[in-house]
Design a protein around this motif. Sequence first.
Motif, mmCIF file in Angstrom:
data_model
loop_
_atom_site.group_PDB
_atom_site.id
_atom_site.type_symbol
_atom_site.label_atom_id
_atom_site.label_comp_id
_atom_site.label_asym_id
_atom_site.label_seq_id
_atom_site.Cartn_x
_atom_site.Cartn_y
_atom_site.Cartn_z
ATOM 1 N N THR A 115 7.421 28.403 22.015
ATOM 2 C CA THR A 115 7.830 29.933 20.889
ATOM 3 C C THR A 115 7.260 30.042 19.326
ATOM 4 N N GLY A 116 7.559 28.663 18.657
ATOM 5 C CA GLY A 116 7.546 28.296 16.996
ATOM 6 C C GLY A 116 6.067 28.623 17.267
ATOM 7 N N ALA A 117 5.473 27.853 18.326
ATOM 8 C CA ALA A 117 3.711 28.099 18.039
ATOM 9 C C ALA A 117 2.923 29.406 18.225
ATOM 10 N N VAL A 118 3.124 29.979 19.193
ATOM 11 C CA VAL A 118 3.067 31.241 19.916
ATOM 12 C C VAL A 118 3.046 32.432 18.264
ATOM 13 N N ALA A 119 4.751 32.076 18.194
ATOM 14 C CA ALA A 119 4.735 32.957 16.519
ATOM 15 C C ALA A 119 4.127 33.122 15.538
ATOM 16 N N VAL A 120 3.815 32.006 15.502
ATOM 17 C CA VAL A 120 2.753 30.882 13.984
ATOM 18 C C VAL A 120 1.331 31.352 14.318
ATOM 19 N N THR A 121 0.642 31.526 15.621
ATOM 20 C CA THR A 121 -0.937 31.951 15.751
ATOM 21 C C THR A 121 -0.982 33.063 15.535
ATOM 22 N N ILE A 122 -0.151 33.801 17.119
ATOM 23 C CA ILE A 122 -0.018 35.821 17.186
ATOM 24 C C ILE A 122 0.699 36.642 16.672
ATOM 25 N N ALA A 123 1.613 35.839 16.501
ATOM 26 C CA ALA A 123 2.374 36.973 15.152
ATOM 27 C C ALA A 123 2.433 36.590 13.780
ATOM 28 N N GLY A 124 1.943 35.900 13.810
ATOM 29 C CA GLY A 124 1.523 35.871 11.619
ATOM 30 C C GLY A 124 2.570 34.992 11.160
ATOM 31 N N LEU A 125 3.565 34.585 11.567
ATOM 32 C CA LEU A 125 4.689 34.192 11.424
ATOM 33 C C LEU A 125 5.246 33.530 10.093
ATOM 34 N N GLY A 126 5.653 33.550 8.908
ATOM 35 C CA GLY A 126 4.932 32.514 7.458
ATOM 36 C C GLY A 126 3.832 32.886 7.125
ATOM 37 N N ALA A 127 3.681 34.228 6.780
ATOM 38 C CA ALA A 127 2.343 34.419 6.493
ATOM 39 C C ALA A 127 1.269 34.022 5.627
ATOM 40 N N GLY A 128 1.253 32.486 7.453
ATOM 41 C CA GLY A 128 0.224 31.812 7.065
ATOM 42 C C GLY A 128 0.510 30.425 6.270
ATOM 43 N N ALA A 129 2.213 30.356 5.647
ATOM 44 C CA ALA A 129 2.587 28.968 4.654
ATOM 45 C C ALA A 129 2.899 27.985 6.185
ATOM 46 N N LEU A 130 3.229 28.707 7.216
ATOM 47 C CA LEU A 130 3.388 27.640 7.954
ATOM 48 C C LEU A 130 2.041 26.878 8.817
ATOM 49 N N SER A 131 2.481 26.045 9.599
ATOM 50 C CA SER A 131 1.088 25.404 10.367
ATOM 51 C C SER A 131 1.445 25.440 11.726
ATOM 52 N N LEU A 132 1.065 25.553 12.576
ATOM 53 C CA LEU A 132 1.104 25.159 13.727
ATOM 54 C C LEU A 132 2.523 24.315 14.452
ATOM 55 N N SER A 133 1.805 22.916 13.595
ATOM 56 C CA SER A 133 2.824 21.715 14.128
ATOM 57 C C SER A 133 4.401 22.480 13.389
ATOM 58 N N LEU A 134 4.240 22.660 12.060
ATOM 59 C CA LEU A 134 5.966 23.589 11.451
ATOM 60 C C LEU A 134 6.716 24.381 12.788
#
Length: 355
Positions: A115-134
């Motif tokens: 969920t965290g990985a998909v939220a970062v890559t697809i939904a753009g959670l963190g506005a680019g501040a979060l990496s996929l691993s983070l």
Amino acid sequence: MISTLALRPAIRIRWHWTWLTPLVLFMAIMAGTAIGETPIALDTILKVLANQLWGAGYAVDRIDAGIIWNYRLSRAILAACCGAGLALAGVVLQALLRNPLADPFLMGISAGASTGAVAVTIAGLGAGALSLSLGAFAGAGLAFGLVVMLAHAAGSGTGGGRSTQAAGAIILAGIAGSQLFNALTAFIITKSASAEQARGIMFWLMGNLSGVRWEDVGLGLPAAVAGLLVCLWYRRALDAFTFGADSAASLGISVRRVRGILIASMALVTAMMVSMVGAIGFVGLVIPHAMRFIVGSRHTRLVPASALAGAVFLIAADILSRIIVPGQVLPIGVVTALIGAPAFAVILVRGSRTK
């Protein structure tokens, strides 16, 4: 004199494991590199390795060299890292929670990391501040925290007295957490992903090593080695935790600190692996049980044996995923489930008969 003679066989066995482990791992990685739709000879692989590492200058077909170095070798090494990391996470969770069914997949850690990985890559959670691993690590920590809170809310805790009730509560909480985060993942994909992204994400969520590159190995290998070193450092504490948190505290172990370090490190390892290859089930569940039958329950032997067996198991599963259907590559999670579910059933039956 007698005690010295009695120790010699144990010392000899330990030294045999010391040199046998890297040999077995090397052979497994070579098999993962050689076997595929296009079989490649071992001497060709060794020549490519010599050319890439030491500039030996052997004459090798450029296509074979590209397949070996850019595709299969990095894939086999990362499969070994993921298998070792997930197996170690299973060992730690089963010891800390005193629950034979605890593993990153069932406890919701893999679902939360997805969920965290998909939220970062697809939904753009963190506005680019979060990496996929983070993002994956944040999701894994959130999922496991939710499982622990649910278990405590049920009034059972995660260790000590009422072990049967605690085991049942933790498993139910893990199932609930997994379903919740799987639903969140599906919601994010449905709401934010295009049709092409959705197909790629769904294939990745079932476990996919097809896009592995050396950059991924540069992340996965240190994570797996660090996880192994942490487990080895706290191997005696893990032995104590198998008898309960109270027993560990009576032996002078700082229960909260050690438990926090072990869970955080295993959540980080799991998140790192999931962020690169997706959620792969049954490795953390089956491998520790199988190794207990072979090497016993002492974590001095169980930790390295589980890491080695997990690495070899996932390399073998990756080989099968590439050759079982001609012209297609199956998600590796499908193969681990097809192998792991019957294997776990056998372990359950044998375990019940030996009680």
